[in-house]
Structure formats: structure tokens, C-alpha cells
Design a protein around this motif. Structure first.
Motif, PDB file in Angstrom:
ATOM      1  N   TYR A 107       0.674  -1.202  -0.250  1.00 31.91           N
ATOM      2  CA  TYR A 107      -0.194  -0.363   0.004  1.00 31.91           C
ATOM      3  C   TYR A 107       0.941   1.255   0.035  1.00 31.91           C
ATOM      4  O   TYR A 107       0.473   1.931  -0.244  1.00 31.91           O
ATOM      5  CB  TYR A 107      -0.558   0.229   1.284  1.00 31.91           C
ATOM      6  N   ALA A 108       2.265   1.391   0.443  1.00 34.39           N
ATOM      7  CA  ALA A 108       2.630   2.686   0.613  1.00 34.39           C
ATOM      8  C   ALA A 108       3.639   2.510  -0.795  1.00 34.39           C
ATOM      9  O   ALA A 108       4.174   3.375  -1.605  1.00 34.39           O
ATOM     10  CB  ALA A 108       4.300   2.102   2.038  1.00 34.39           C
ATOM     11  N   ALA A 109       3.774   1.556  -1.684  1.00 29.56           N
ATOM     12  CA  ALA A 109       4.049   1.518  -2.963  1.00 29.56           C
ATOM     13  C   ALA A 109       3.022   2.784  -3.640  1.00 29.56           C
ATOM     14  O   ALA A 109       2.957   3.396  -4.361  1.00 29.56           O
ATOM     15  CB  ALA A 109       4.318   0.499  -3.419  1.00 29.56           C
ATOM     16  N   LEU A 110       1.624   2.476  -3.725  1.00 25.78           N
ATOM     17  CA  LEU A 110       0.693   2.785  -4.006  1.00 25.78           C
ATOM     18  C   LEU A 110       0.465   4.554  -3.517  1.00 25.78           C
ATOM     19  O   LEU A 110       0.111   5.581  -4.357  1.00 25.78           O
ATOM     20  CB  LEU A 110      -0.700   2.158  -3.721  1.00 25.78           C
ATOM     21  N   ALA A 111       0.678   4.716  -1.867  1.00 28.46           N
ATOM     22  CA  ALA A 111       0.953   6.084  -1.873  1.00 28.46           C
ATOM     23  C   ALA A 111       1.958   7.092  -2.481  1.00 28.46           C
ATOM     24  O   ALA A 111       2.183   8.107  -2.582  1.00 28.46           O
ATOM     25  CB  ALA A 111       0.793   5.925  -0.127  1.00 28.46           C
ATOM     26  N   ASN A 112       3.245   6.167  -2.659  1.00 27.54           N
ATOM     27  CA  ASN A 112       4.778   6.532  -2.651  1.00 27.54           C
ATOM     28  C   ASN A 112       4.757   6.862  -4.857  1.00 27.54           C
ATOM     29  O   ASN A 112       5.943   6.738  -4.995  1.00 27.54           O
ATOM     30  CB  ASN A 112       5.280   5.629  -2.695  1.00 27.54           C
ATOM     31  N   GLU A 113       3.077   7.171  -5.263  1.00 33.61           N
ATOM     32  CA  GLU A 113       3.486   7.104  -6.671  1.00 33.61           C
ATOM     33  C   GLU A 113       4.146   6.002  -7.319  1.00 33.61           C
ATOM     34  O   GLU A 113       4.757   6.019  -8.620  1.00 33.61           O
ATOM     35  CB  GLU A 113       4.356   8.554  -6.978  1.00 33.61           C
ATOM     36  N   GLY A 114       3.533   4.413  -7.151  1.00 35.44           N
ATOM     37  CA  GLY A 114       3.853   3.937  -7.547  1.00 35.44           C
ATOM     38  C   GLY A 114       5.278   3.840  -7.762  1.00 35.44           C
ATOM     39  O   GLY A 114       5.875   1.767  -8.103  1.00 35.44           O
ATOM     40  N   ILE A 115       6.218   3.565  -6.098  1.00 35.37           N
ATOM     41  CA  ILE A 115       7.271   3.117  -6.701  1.00 35.37           C
ATOM     42  C   ILE A 115       7.579   2.555  -4.549  1.00 35.37           C
ATOM     43  O   ILE A 115       6.947   2.728  -3.915  1.00 35.37           O
ATOM     44  CB  ILE A 115       8.893   4.403  -6.236  1.00 35.37           C
ATOM     45  N   LEU A 116       7.707   1.194  -4.949  1.00 37.67           N
ATOM     46  CA  LEU A 116       8.447   0.208  -3.404  1.00 37.67           C
ATOM     47  C   LEU A 116       9.698   0.794  -2.829  1.00 37.67           C
ATOM     48  O   LEU A 116      10.708   0.277  -4.031  1.00 37.67           O
ATOM     49  CB  LEU A 116       8.009  -1.601  -3.869  1.00 37.67           C
ATOM     50  N   MET A 117       9.144   0.644  -1.866  1.00 41.35           N
ATOM     51  CA  MET A 117       9.894   1.291  -1.251  1.00 41.35           C
ATOM     52  C   MET A 117      10.658  -0.038  -0.153  1.00 41.35           C
ATOM     53  O   MET A 117       9.910  -0.366   0.429  1.00 41.35           O
ATOM     54  CB  MET A 117      10.199   2.263  -0.048  1.00 41.35           C
ATOM     55  N   ARG A 118      11.537  -0.477   0.368  1.00 42.76           N
ATOM     56  CA  ARG A 118      12.192  -1.560   0.766  1.00 42.76           C
ATOM     57  C   ARG A 118      11.414  -1.207   2.683  1.00 42.76           C
ATOM     58  O   ARG A 118      12.601  -0.381   3.210  1.00 42.76           O
ATOM     59  CB  ARG A 118      14.065  -1.515   1.469  1.00 42.76           C
ATOM     60  N   ILE A 171      13.005   0.023  -4.392  1.00 46.99           N
ATOM     61  CA  ILE A 171      13.614  -1.608  -4.507  1.00 46.99           C
ATOM     62  C   ILE A 171      13.144  -1.139  -6.317  1.00 46.99           C
ATOM     63  O   ILE A 171      13.673  -1.928  -7.269  1.00 46.99           O
ATOM     64  CB  ILE A 171      12.832  -2.679  -3.983  1.00 46.99           C
ATOM     65  N   ARG A 172      12.296  -1.169  -6.280  1.00 47.42           N
ATOM     66  CA  ARG A 172      11.463  -0.544  -7.607  1.00 47.42           C
ATOM     67  C   ARG A 172       9.850   0.059  -7.674  1.00 47.42           C
ATOM     68  O   ARG A 172       9.630   0.310  -6.946  1.00 47.42           O
ATOM     69  CB  ARG A 172      10.962  -2.172  -8.678  1.00 47.42           C
ATOM     70  N   ARG A 173      10.010   0.536  -9.051  1.00 48.88           N
ATOM     71  CA  ARG A 173       8.452   1.281 -10.217  1.00 48.88           C
ATOM     72  C   ARG A 173       7.686   0.650 -10.365  1.00 48.88           C
ATOM     73  O   ARG A 173       8.443  -0.852 -10.690  1.00 48.88           O
ATOM     74  CB  ARG A 173       9.043   1.971 -10.459  1.00 48.88           C
ATOM     75  N   VAL A 174       6.974   0.128  -9.388  1.00 48.04           N
ATOM     76  CA  VAL A 174       6.005  -1.038 -10.042  1.00 48.04           C
ATOM     77  C   VAL A 174       4.555  -0.633 -11.211  1.00 48.04           C
ATOM     78  O   VAL A 174       4.496  -0.890 -11.754  1.00 48.04           O
ATOM     79  CB  VAL A 174       5.180  -1.087  -8.676  1.00 48.04           C
ATOM     80  N   VAL A 175       4.275   0.898 -10.508  1.00 48.04           N
ATOM     81  CA  VAL A 175       2.841   1.674 -11.612  1.00 48.04           C
ATOM     82  C   VAL A 175       3.558   2.847 -12.094  1.00 48.04           C
ATOM     83  O   VAL A 175       4.767   3.285 -10.855  1.00 48.04           O
ATOM     84  CB  VAL A 175       1.151   1.066 -11.166  1.00 48.04           C
ATOM     85  N   SER A 176       3.128   3.901 -12.958  1.00 43.41           N
ATOM     86  CA  SER A 176       3.403   4.761 -12.770  1.00 43.41           C
ATOM     87  C   SER A 176       2.699   5.742 -11.716  1.00 43.41           C
ATOM     88  O   SER A 176       1.643   5.252 -11.320  1.00 43.41           O
ATOM     89  CB  SER A 176       2.944   5.174 -14.614  1.00 43.41           C
ATOM     90  N   ALA A 177       2.807   7.174 -12.563  1.00 43.08           N
ATOM     91  CA  ALA A 177       2.609   7.125 -10.622  1.00 43.08           C
ATOM     92  C   ALA A 177       0.836   8.381 -10.999  1.00 43.08           C
ATOM     93  O   ALA A 177       0.123   8.142 -10.811  1.00 43.08           O
ATOM     94  CB  ALA A 177       3.218   8.987 -10.919  1.00 43.08           C
ATOM     95  N   ASP A 178       0.921   7.972 -12.501  1.00 42.44           N
ATOM     96  CA  ASP A 178      -0.650   8.230 -13.227  1.00 42.44           C
ATOM     97  C   ASP A 178      -1.529   7.047 -12.518  1.00 42.44           C
ATOM     98  O   ASP A 178      -2.735   6.930 -11.642  1.00 42.44           O
ATOM     99  CB  ASP A 178      -0.773   8.586 -14.332  1.00 42.44           C
ATOM    100  N   VAL A 179      -0.791   5.812 -12.516  1.00 41.91           N
ATOM    101  CA  VAL A 179      -1.719   4.929 -12.331  1.00 41.91           C
ATOM    102  C   VAL A 179      -2.179   4.668 -10.624  1.00 41.91           C
ATOM    103  O   VAL A 179      -2.970   4.039 -10.332  1.00 41.91           O
ATOM    104  CB  VAL A 179      -1.311   3.339 -12.951  1.00 41.91           C
ATOM    105  N   ALA A 180      -0.820   5.086 -10.046  1.00 41.75           N
ATOM    106  CA  ALA A 180      -1.331   4.903  -8.835  1.00 41.75           C
ATOM    107  C   ALA A 180      -1.953   6.117  -7.884  1.00 41.75           C
ATOM    108  O   ALA A 180      -2.305   5.892  -7.257  1.00 41.75           O
ATOM    109  CB  ALA A 180       0.087   5.207  -7.851  1.00 41.75           C
ATOM    110  N   ARG A 181      -1.750   7.412  -8.569  1.00 43.58           N
ATOM    111  CA  ARG A 181      -3.134   8.215  -8.027  1.00 43.58           C
ATOM    112  C   ARG A 181      -4.680   7.726  -8.145  1.00 43.58           C
ATOM    113  O   ARG A 181      -5.315   8.091  -8.109  1.00 43.58           O
ATOM    114  CB  ARG A 181      -2.907   9.237  -8.805  1.00 43.58           C
ATOM    115  N   GLN A 182      -4.799   7.723  -9.617  1.00 45.81           N
ATOM    116  CA  GLN A 182      -6.189   6.390  -9.987  1.00 45.81           C
ATOM    117  C   GLN A 182      -6.504   5.618  -8.953  1.00 45.81           C
ATOM    118  O   GLN A 182      -7.435   5.629  -8.235  1.00 45.81           O
ATOM    119  CB  GLN A 182      -5.918   6.094 -11.340  1.00 45.81           C
ATOM    120  N   VAL A 183      -5.455   4.931  -8.494  1.00 42.69           N
ATOM    121  CA  VAL A 183      -5.937   3.661  -7.535  1.00 42.69           C
ATOM    122  C   VAL A 183      -6.433   4.547  -6.134  1.00 42.69           C
ATOM    123  O   VAL A 183      -7.388   4.136  -5.432  1.00 42.69           O
ATOM    124  CB  VAL A 183      -4.269   2.876  -7.241  1.00 42.69           C
TER     125      VAL A 183
END
Length: 659
Positions: A417-428, A451-463
Motif C-alpha cells: 500500500y505504501a507503494a501505491l501511496a508513493n506514486e507507484g514506487i516500492l520502498m524497502r 526497490i522498484r517502480r511497480v506502476v506509473s505515478a498516474d496509475v497510483a494516483r487513480q488507484v
């Protein structure tokens, strides 16, 4: 020859004999002395090192001096674990001024048994150990009353100033002072330091005794470690979890607070009824249920397999997927893709999952961190379970869409969920903030690790927008906050025991706030609650109360200057005033999926400050948080006084200094 002459000759002969004997004795003495001297030279000069080594090995030994173990502190430097001051005492009976009086003094301080007193009195020479661990305060008392013949050896021990707070996270030591669990184990090489050495004496039967002033090499203290944990937030999380378990009858639960921008874990409360020996939020995977649906939505949006406004036929809440019938709790003819997640439709999720290949579905779940270790600095973390597509059955894709056939830890889910909150970037996720040497100099500072970008910032904002609607008008309305937008998702999943599903559930809520600029991720999970078991009705209110207290603490990272208008929940009939004090943020709560009507409260509402003098610090802080007041700590143990004083009126959001 005359008699006189014969007498003189005889006397001369006797003198000569005496001289010969005397010189013989002198020569013999010289020879013996020379031999002794030669032997002494041989033993002390030529072979001195050899004999000294042999003598030392027979009656002396090297004793290890324990190093001062480094402390564990919260992110602000407040002590969570620190080396204790305990000692082993030794009596030297021949050095004591009054043996019997010394033993009586020891008895008065330590409470010895009759057998222990007899043993100490019966030893008249050598050294005898006192059979008790002695605190620093008791050592000082004994040194003042027994000036000679009493010696002390420092023993490894650990003191936890906050008691049971975060104990499963911090871990424990064994009798040798080495970490055996938790952070004490994970960070043992940093904390334990390097022991020194000192001479000790051995008696004829091999007993070893400490020699005062026999230090050969000084011990080097361990490093101090600052954790990412905030003491106030940890206190709040544990208190709310304990209250939730007590009120719901749950057998366990987790509350995690995480900074999505850095991955720092700010609080980790984790309980199971069997005890506190581990952190189940890190070690116990479970099927997450509907809290997994936002990741299905992110996958669909990232691969452009669906649009948020697209209508999905839900077939009145029933859909047959092969030989399995999928049902929704609330029946709908159709919903948009966004509303499928907002209203947690299983039928819609299963239908949408068919638009992804098994490989795509697996890849996104894997990229969000499921099925792999997060790498947090803590032993015994579980990687959960996410099987590869070649091991799936015909039902697996639909099961995964509903949050089944996958096992995640609470930490993994919060990090995703933090990755969704962080514009799609997964943090360790991380627990260590900084390491300091014994002089207080920072020798290591943990940096945020992407760790990696999972989805784009736009996708994360839509979710995030969809998850905001979950809280505002979907299944998570009981976690809604006035004038501070929150995004989140509820989940309710049956528990699997020995390969079979039982009528027992896990209720959860995971979200982040503020929704448009997230600074905090919160996960709340209750295992096997009795009575109501839905995530929206059980876990969401716990989230609400946790955030209410957290926003009044000094450890929260959300902007404190938000223009917030407190609101009061109202019934559909007569609007009711609150019956208890509320914090700076009041939450609209209700069982209806629609927003509750609210009325504005007096923004300048004041509180009468209660008398907190004499209360333990933790109790006083909790009371002030309940009143919506900030706290500045300048006290230890108990509150002696506070500013403003008792009875003074203070505005909501004001600061109270505890001294």
C-alpha cells in the motif's frame, strides 16, 4: 723435646687443622652458593619466562570483562533498551574487618537463606562468591558498609525503561548477554561491543576468582542504534490494539504505521494470545481477502485492460466460475470498475481478472512485494506464499482476484500500500535509522532504498482516488476523517486451518493519509474477532481511533497546520452531541455506506486540563492525547507537575509540558 715445645707443636697442628677445616667450609659454602646462584640465574634469567608461564597457568587465568552493550533508542533518541548495572560480589574473608558483621550486612541487603549465610560464614580463607545478582544501588550500599574484603564483577544485563512496550520487536538476551531474538539478535554484532580481559586467580581446586585492579585490556562498548520507531506512536498503536482485542474478543492482531516516502516503520504493534516472543506481523502470513483488490485494479490500469468508468455486469451478485459459484455480500446489477473496488464486489473482481494473463497477474503481485522477503532488519521474517502460474489450478486466477490462494504478512501488505501511496514506487521497509559509536558520533545513517517502480505515478494516483471513495462512500466509511482525505480498503477473509476453511475470520483495513499527498500508511488487522467480523465494522473504527491519537502526538508526520474543522457524527433522526471528549480530528462514523450528515462544532472549543500529577508518564500522555492535546516531555517515571497547571482552560491542539 721439652713439654713446652711439644705443646706448642700440638697447638700449631690443631690451628692448622682448624684453618683447613675452616677454608674447607668456606670453599664448600662458596661452591654451594655458586651452585645456588648459578641455578637461580638459570631459573630466573635463562629459563625465567618458561617458569613464569607455568606458574601463571597453574594459579592464574585471564577473565573476560563484559563490554557495555549499546542501547536501542527510538527515532528521537529516547531509550528503549539499555545496559543494566548488575554485579557478582565476592568476599575475601581474611581481608574483612569483621566477617560475621559483613555477612549480616549482606543478609540485610540481599535477603540470604540460612544455607547461604552458613556458606559465607564457613569460608575462612580464599574467595567466596555471594549467590545473588546485585544492583548498582545495592552495590553502593554494600561498599559504604563493608569497606574492605568485598569485590564486584560486572554481569551482563538489560533494562527496558518502557517495560513491555515493543518488547517482541526489541527481543531478548540470554544469560551470557547475547541477543537471542528480535533486534537484540539481528543487531547483536553492533550492540555487543568487544570484551576486555583481566587477571583472575585460581585456588587449589580450580575455582576462579576475580582480581581487583587486574585489568589487561579494557572492554570496548557497543554501538547505540536509533530505530525508526517513534515511542509515542508505538504506545498509541499498542494501546489501541490491546483495547480492540479486548472489546472484539480477537485472538490476535496487528497495527502498523509506515512512512510511504522512506519505508520507515514508525510503529509495529503485533499480538497473539500465545505470548510476545515474536512479531507475528513479520512472521505469520495470512490470506488478505479484499485488501488485495487494489493491486488487481493497479494491474488492469497499468496494462490498459480496463478503465475506471467502464461498466461491469455483476449479474445481480452471483456468477458461476467453472464449478464454483461466486457471490457478493451486496447484490448489484452493474458497477463501474472503480465501484467494483469501492464496494468490494467479488463477482466484478473475478470478471476483471480474466482480462489479465496468469503471467501478468503474477508479475504485478510479485512486483508489489508479495511472495518475497521485504528485507527489514529483523530475524525470522516470512516471505509468505505466491505460487508461480505453472502451479495454479483453474480456480487460482479468480481466487487471487478475491485475495485467496495467496498468503501475505501484515508488513508486506503495508509496504505494498505504501507503494501505491508513493506514486507507484516500492520502498524497502526499515527499522534502523542511525548507528552511533560510543562517543555519540554517527557512523551509519540508513538511506531510503527504492526497490522498484511497480506502476506509473498516474496509475497510483487513480488507484488512490478509488481508495478515497472506499472511505468516503464505500465499505470503509468508519475510517473517514473530517477535512483530511483518507484512502483505504477493508478486507474480510476466512481463516484456513489445516487445509480447511473455518467459520473464523480476519478483519482488516489498510489505508494512507492524506490521500492526495500521503505521509502515513496504517494497517489494522484483527484475527478471529467474535460477533461482528467485517473489516469495515471491526478494523476501520480501530484505525479511526489510532489516527485520532496519532495526530495529537509529536511523532506524526502529517502537516499539523491543516485547516481542520471538527465534526460530530449525527444520527438520521435527531442529531446528537458527542458524549466524550474528542481530539483535534473527529471522525464521521456509521454503518451506512453513504456519508453521514455532520454539523460543524465550535472550532475554538477548549478543554479543562485535568490534574495529572503523580500519574505515570504513559498514562498522562494517553489522557492528553484523548483530549486532543499535544505533549512535550520533560519528565521521567511520574509527572511531578505540568504547564499549564490543573484546571486551566486550554484550546484543542494546544501543548502541555509534563515535568
Amino acid at each position: 723435646m721439652s713439654g713446652r715445645r711439644r705443646s706448642a707443636v700440638a697447638e700449631s697442628s690443631v690451628r692448622r687443622t682448624h684453618r683447613v677445616r675452616l677454608w674447607g667450609l668456606v670453599l664448600a659454602f662458596v661452591v654451594v652458593a655458586s651452585a645456588c646462584a648459578a641455578r637461580l640465574v638459570q631459573l630466573q634469567v635463562l629459563e625465567g619466562d618458561r617458569w613464569r608461564t607455568l606458574a601463571t597457568s597453574q594459579n592464574a587465568a585471564e577473565q573476560e570483562i563484559p563490554a557495555t552493550r549499546g542501547s536501542l533508542r527510538d527515532r528521537s533518541g529516547r531509550l528503549l533498551a539499555v545496559d543494566g548495572h548488575e554485579f557478582q560480589a565476592f568476599l575475601a574473608p581474611r581481608e574483612l574487618l569483621d566477617h560475621a558483621r559483613a555477612v549480616t550486612t549482606l543478609d540485610g541487603v540481599l535477603g540470604l537463606t540460612s544455607a547461604e549465610r552458613s556458606r559465607l560464614l564457613g569460608k575462612k580463607s580464599g574467595w567466596v562468591g555471594v549467590p545473588r545478582r546485585i544492583s548498582g544501588a545495592d552495590r553502593q550500599r554494600l561498599e559504604e558498609t563493608i569497606p574492605r574484603g568485598l569485590y564486584f564483577q560486572r554481569l551482563p544485563s538489560r533494562v527496558y525503561p518502557e517495560g513491555a512496550l515493543a518488547r517482541s520487536l526489541l527481543g531478548a538476551l540470554n544469560r551470557d548477554g547475547l541477543g537471542v531474538s528480535g533486534l537484540e539478535l539481528e543487531l547483536d554484532s553492533l550492540l555487543r561491543g568487544e570484551p576486555g580481559t583481566a587477571l583472575a586467580r585460581q585456588d587449589a581446586i580450580g575455582n576462579t576468582y576475580w582480581l581487583p585492579d587486574g585489568e589487561l585490556a579494557a572492554a570496548r562498548p557497543g554501538h547505540d542504534v536509533l530505530l525508526t520507531i517513534d515511542l509515542e506512536l508505538q504506545t498509541i498503536a499498542e494501546r489501541e490494539l490491546d483495547n480492540a482485542m479486548a472489546s472484539s474478543g480477537a485472538s490476535g492482531g496487528d497495527i502498523l504505521l509506515l512512512d510511504p516516502r522512506t519505508g520507515e516503520l514508525l510503529a509495529a504493534a503485533s499480538r497473539r494470545n500465545e505470548g510476545y516472543r515474536r512479531v507475528p506481523a513479520f512472521t505469520d502470513p495470512y490470506e488478505p481477502g479484499s485488501t488485495l483488490k487494489p493491486f488487481l485494479l493497479a494491474s488492469l490500469l497499468a496494462d490498459e485492460a480496463a478503465g475506471l468508468d467502464e461498466k461491469i455486469d455483476l449479474e445481480n451478485g452471483e456468477f458461476r466460475d467453472g464449478r464454483r459459484l461466486i457471490r457478493d455480500v451486496h447484490r448489484y446489477d452493474s458497477l463501474t470498475v472503480a465501484d467494483v473496488v469501492s464496494h468490494s464486489s467479488n463477482v466484478g473482481a473475478v470478471k476483471l481478472a480474466r482480462r489479465l494473463t496468469p503471467g501478468q497477474q503474477y508479475r504485478y503481485l510479485r512486483d508489489f512485494g508479495f511472495g518475497v522477503l521485504t528485507g527489514i532488519e529483523h530475524p525470522a521474517e516470512s516471505e509468505g506464499l505466491l505460487r508461480r502460474p505453472d502451479q495454479w489450478s483453474a480456480l487460482s486466477q479468480a481466487s487471487l482476484a478475491m485475495g485467496y490462494e495467496i498468503a501475505v504478512t501484515s508488513l508486506q501488505l503495508a509496504a505494498a500500500y505504501a507503494a501505491l501511496a508513493n506514486e507507484g514506487i516500492l520502498m524497502r521497509p526499515r527499522l534502523v535509522k542511525e548507528v552511533r559509536d560510543p562517543s555519540g558520533r554517527a557512523v551509519y545513517e540508513q538511506q531510503p532504498e527504492q526497490i522498484r517502480r511497480v506502476v506509473s505515478a498516474d496509475v497510483a494516483r487513480q488507484v488512490a482516488g478509488v481508495l478515497t471513495s472506499v472511505v468516503n462512500e464505500g465499505t470503509g466509511t468508519r475510517a473517514a476523517m473530517a477535512q483530511l482525505a483518507m484512502a483505504g480498503k477493508t478486507g474480510t477473509a476466512r481463516l484456513l486451518t489445516d487445509g480447511r476453511y473455518e467459520p473464523r475470520y480476519t478483519a482488516s483495513f489498510v489505508g494512507f493519509a492524506p490521500a492526495d499527498d500521503p505521509r502515513l500508511v496504517i494497517l489494522t488487522r484483527l484475527e478471529d474477532p467474535q460477533g461482528s467480523y467485517y473489516g469495515g465494522s471491526v478494523a476501520a473504527p480501530v484505525t479511526q481511533r489510532t489516527l485520532e491519537a496519532a495526530l495529537a502526538s509529536r511523532g506524526i508526520i502529517i502537516d499539523r497546520h491543516l485547516d481542520v474543522t471538527p465534526v460530530v457524527p449525527a444520527s438520521w433522526g435527531a442529531r446528537a452531541r458527542p458524549t466524550r471528549d474528542t481530539g483535534p480530528f473527529v471522525f464521521a462514523v456509521g454503518d451506512s455506506p453513504a456519508p453521514w450528515p455532520v454539523e460543524r462544532a465550535d472550532e475554538s472549543a477548549e478543554r479543562t486540563l485535568p490534574d495529572l500529577r503523580g500519574l505515570p508518564i504513559r498514562s498522562a500522555v494517553a489522557r492528553l492525547h484523548e483530549l486532543g492535546l499535544h505533549v512535550e516531555l520533560r519528565a521521567e517515571g511520574r509527572v511531578r507537575r505540568h504547564d499549564p497547571p490543573p484546571g486551566r482552560r486550554i484550546e484543542r491542539g494546544g501543548t502541555v509540558v509534563l515535568r
